[in-house]
Design a protein around this motif. Structure first.
Motif, PDB file in Angstrom:
ATOM      1  N   TRP A   1       1.879  -7.112   0.281  1.00 20.23           N
ATOM      2  CA  TRP A   1       2.426  -6.252  -0.758  1.00 20.23           C
ATOM      3  C   TRP A   1       2.168  -6.906  -2.103  1.00 20.23           C
ATOM      4  O   TRP A   1       2.102  -8.123  -2.210  1.00 20.23           O
ATOM      5  CB  TRP A   1       3.935  -6.069  -0.573  1.00 20.23           C
ATOM      6  CG  TRP A   1       4.300  -5.166   0.557  1.00 20.23           C
ATOM      7  CD1 TRP A   1       4.020  -5.333   1.881  1.00 20.23           C
ATOM      8  CD2 TRP A   1       5.019  -3.951   0.464  1.00 20.23           C
ATOM      9  NE1 TRP A   1       4.521  -4.300   2.611  1.00 20.23           N
ATOM     10  CE2 TRP A   1       5.152  -3.440   1.777  1.00 20.23           C
ATOM     11  CE3 TRP A   1       5.571  -3.237  -0.591  1.00 20.23           C
ATOM     12  CZ2 TRP A   1       5.808  -2.241   2.036  1.00 20.23           C
ATOM     13  CZ3 TRP A   1       6.235  -2.060  -0.314  1.00 20.23           C
ATOM     14  CH2 TRP A   1       6.342  -1.565   0.983  1.00 20.23           C
TER      15      TRP A   1
ATOM     16  N   ARG B   1       3.982  -2.240  -3.750  1.00 25.31           N
ATOM     17  CA  ARG B   1       3.278  -1.356  -2.819  1.00 25.31           C
ATOM     18  C   ARG B   1       2.459  -2.197  -1.855  1.00 25.31           C
ATOM     19  O   ARG B   1       1.954  -3.258  -2.222  1.00 25.31           O
ATOM     20  CB  ARG B   1       2.295  -0.455  -3.565  1.00 25.31           C
ATOM     21  CG  ARG B   1       2.968   0.584  -4.417  1.00 25.31           C
ATOM     22  CD  ARG B   1       1.977   1.574  -4.940  1.00 25.31           C
ATOM     23  NE  ARG B   1       1.211   2.185  -3.853  1.00 25.31           N
ATOM     24  CZ  ARG B   1       0.120   2.897  -4.047  1.00 25.31           C
ATOM     25  NH1 ARG B   1      -0.349   3.088  -5.248  1.00 25.31           N
ATOM     26  NH2 ARG B   1      -0.514   3.426  -3.017  1.00 25.31           N
ATOM     27  N   PRO B   2       2.270  -1.718  -0.639  1.00 27.36           N
ATOM     28  CA  PRO B   2       1.392  -2.443   0.283  1.00 27.36           C
ATOM     29  C   PRO B   2      -0.068  -2.255  -0.138  1.00 27.36           C
ATOM     30  O   PRO B   2      -0.476  -1.162  -0.539  1.00 27.36           O
ATOM     31  CB  PRO B   2       1.659  -1.782   1.633  1.00 27.36           C
ATOM     32  CG  PRO B   2       2.208  -0.440   1.309  1.00 27.36           C
ATOM     33  CD  PRO B   2       2.906  -0.562  -0.013  1.00 27.36           C
TER      34      PRO B   2
ATOM     35  N   SER C   1      -2.534  -2.116   1.703  1.00 23.58           N
ATOM     36  CA  SER C   1      -3.200  -1.191   2.627  1.00 23.58           C
ATOM     37  C   SER C   1      -3.131   0.260   2.147  1.00 23.58           C
ATOM     38  O   SER C   1      -3.926   1.090   2.575  1.00 23.58           O
ATOM     39  CB  SER C   1      -2.579  -1.305   4.021  1.00 23.58           C
ATOM     40  OG  SER C   1      -1.207  -0.978   3.981  1.00 23.58           O
TER      41      SER C   1
ATOM     42  N   GLU D   1       1.047  -7.565   6.694  1.00 22.89           N
ATOM     43  CA  GLU D   1       0.946  -6.595   5.613  1.00 22.89           C
ATOM     44  C   GLU D   1       1.192  -7.294   4.284  1.00 22.89           C
ATOM     45  O   GLU D   1       2.198  -7.962   4.101  1.00 22.89           O
ATOM     46  CB  GLU D   1       1.955  -5.461   5.812  1.00 22.89           C
ATOM     47  CG  GLU D   1       1.780  -4.348   4.822  1.00 22.89           C
ATOM     48  CD  GLU D   1       2.599  -3.133   5.190  1.00 22.89           C
ATOM     49  OE1 GLU D   1       2.058  -2.028   5.100  1.00 22.89           O
ATOM     50  OE2 GLU D   1       3.753  -3.291   5.569  1.00 22.89           O
TER      51      GLU D   1
END
Length: 63
Positions: free
Chosen positions: A19, A27-28, A30, A17
């Motif tokens: 960020w 914030r990510p 994704s 993931e």
């Protein structure tokens, strides 16, 4: 010594993931909408040379 190549099957992989900092908080990627993802993909990254370095002096002379 021989070099072995490690190959992972798709089901053995772990999702990474990413960020990033947006408007003062993290914030990510994704969680971004399509437009923000496109902006993130277009970002340019740079490395700043230390003060007094030969690279910076060359860049100033060329400008």
């Amino acid at each position: 010594m021989t070099h072995q190549t490690i190959e992972l099957k798709t089901e053995e992989r772990t999702r990474c993931e990413v960020w990033t900092r947006v408007m003062g908080y993290h914030r990510p990627v994704s969680a971004f909408n399509a437009g923000k993802r496109a902006e993130h993909a277009e970002r340019c990254y740079f490395t700043e040379a230390p003060n007094g370095s030969a690279i910076r002096d060359e860049r100033r002379a060329a400008a």
